[in-house]
Motif scaffolding. Structure first.
Motif, PDB file in Angstrom:
ATOM      1  N   ASP A 100     -26.416 -14.924  19.000  1.00  0.00           N
ATOM      2  CA  ASP A 100     -26.318 -14.767  20.453  1.00  0.00           C
ATOM      3  C   ASP A 100     -27.534 -13.961  20.907  1.00  0.00           C
ATOM      4  OD1 ASP A 100     -23.853 -16.063  20.639  1.00  0.00           O
ATOM      5  OD2 ASP A 100     -22.762 -14.205  20.242  1.00  0.00           O
ATOM      6  N   TRP A 101     -28.151 -14.351  21.994  1.00  0.00           N
ATOM      7  CA  TRP A 101     -29.365 -13.698  22.460  1.00  0.00           C
ATOM      8  C   TRP A 101     -29.140 -12.948  23.762  1.00  0.00           C
ATOM      9  CZ3 TRP A 101     -32.923 -13.526  18.853  1.00  0.00           C
ATOM     10  CH2 TRP A 101     -32.871 -14.488  17.849  1.00  0.00           C
ATOM     11  N   ASP A 102     -27.982 -13.155  24.381  1.00  0.00           N
ATOM     12  CA  ASP A 102     -27.731 -12.489  25.657  1.00  0.00           C
ATOM     13  C   ASP A 102     -27.166 -11.090  25.429  1.00  0.00           C
ATOM     14  OD1 ASP A 102     -25.247 -13.430  24.701  1.00  0.00           O
ATOM     15  OD2 ASP A 102     -24.444 -13.550  26.734  1.00  0.00           O
ATOM     16  N   HIS A 142     -26.417  -8.204  33.125  1.00  0.00           N
ATOM     17  CA  HIS A 142     -26.441  -9.227  32.075  1.00  0.00           C
ATOM     18  C   HIS A 142     -27.768  -9.978  32.113  1.00  0.00           C
ATOM     19  CE1 HIS A 142     -25.569 -13.095  30.108  1.00  0.00           C
ATOM     20  NE2 HIS A 142     -24.885 -12.309  29.294  1.00  0.00           N
ATOM     21  N   VAL A 143     -28.336 -10.214  30.912  1.00  0.00           N
ATOM     22  CA  VAL A 143     -29.545 -11.027  30.768  1.00  0.00           C
ATOM     23  C   VAL A 143     -29.292 -12.087  29.693  1.00  0.00           C
ATOM     24  CG1 VAL A 143     -31.172  -9.269  31.557  1.00  0.00           C
ATOM     25  CG2 VAL A 143     -30.584  -9.376  29.156  1.00  0.00           C
ATOM     26  N   ASP A 144     -29.894 -13.243  29.878  1.00  0.00           N
ATOM     27  CA  ASP A 144     -29.680 -14.353  28.945  1.00  0.00           C
ATOM     28  C   ASP A 144     -30.373 -14.144  27.609  1.00  0.00           C
ATOM     29  OD1 ASP A 144     -28.026 -15.804  30.652  1.00  0.00           O
ATOM     30  OD2 ASP A 144     -29.734 -16.794  31.615  1.00  0.00           O
ATOM     31  N   GLU A 145     -31.519 -13.471  27.609  1.00  0.00           N
ATOM     32  CA  GLU A 145     -32.264 -13.263  26.368  1.00  0.00           C
ATOM     33  C   GLU A 145     -32.797 -11.838  26.300  1.00  0.00           C
ATOM     34  OE1 GLU A 145     -35.355 -16.194  26.013  1.00  0.00           O
ATOM     35  OE2 GLU A 145     -33.929 -17.798  25.617  1.00  0.00           O
ATOM     36  N   TYR A 152     -26.869  -6.942  27.662  1.00  0.00           N
ATOM     37  CA  TYR A 152     -26.988  -6.131  28.866  1.00  0.00           C
ATOM     38  C   TYR A 152     -28.173  -5.189  28.780  1.00  0.00           C
ATOM     39  CZ  TYR A 152     -22.499  -7.806  30.392  1.00  0.00           C
ATOM     40  OH  TYR A 152     -21.488  -8.617  30.806  1.00  0.00           O
TER      41      TYR A 152
END
Length: 120
Positions: free
Chosen positions: A111-113, A93-96, A115
Motif C-alpha cells: 500500500d502506498w497511501d 490523506h495522500v495516495d502516494e 497520511y
C-alpha cells in the motif's frame, strides 16, 4: 484507509496497534478514528538524505492527539517545513507517500497511501 489509534480495556492508547497493549499486555479491543481530529507537533525534523522514492527534503514530525484526555503519539510526514513545536496539525490523506516505482518490491505488493500532517 483511516488513521486509527488502538485501545485496550484499561484505556491505554497506541498507534500503531499491537495484538497486546505495550503497557499492560491486555488485548487491544477497540479502535479510535483519528482522521477528523487535530494533533499538536511534539517535535519535528527535515531529512535531506531520503530513501529511494521518498520526496526530498522530507519533513517529519512526532504529533500527539488528545483522545478523551489521553495522549497518543504517532510519527509522519508533514506537508510543509514551515512549522514549529506546538503547532496544531490535521491528518491529510495522500495516495502516494513515496514513489512505487523506486522500491525493490513489486509495486502491487504494498500500500502506498497514508497520511501527512498539515498545519491548521
Amino acid at each position: 484507509m483511516t488513521l486509527e489509534a488502538h485501545r485496550c480495556p484499561n484505556d491505554h492508547l497506541t498507534h500503531p496497534g499491537h495484538p497486546r497493549c505495550p503497557e499492560c499486555a491486555e488485548p487491544q479491543v477497540e479502535t479510535v478514528d483519528l482522521t477528523e481530529r487535530t494533533a499538536e507537533i511534539v517535535t519535528w525534523t527535515t531529512s535531506t538524505a531520503t530513501p529511494p522514492g521518498v520526496r526530498q527534503p522530507n519533513h517529519l514530525a512526532i504529533v500527539a492527539f488528545d483522545v478523551d484526555g489521553e495522549s497518543v503519539r504517532t510519527i509522519g510526514q508533514l506537508t510543509t517545513g514551515d512549522v514549529e513545536i506546538g503547532d496544531e496539525v490535521r491528518p491529510v490523506h495522500v495516495d502516494e507517500l513515496r514513489d512505487p516505482e523506486a522500491g525493490i518490491r513489486e509495486a502491487a505488493s504494498q500500500d502506498w497511501d497514508g497520511y501527512r500532517f498539515e498545519p491548521v
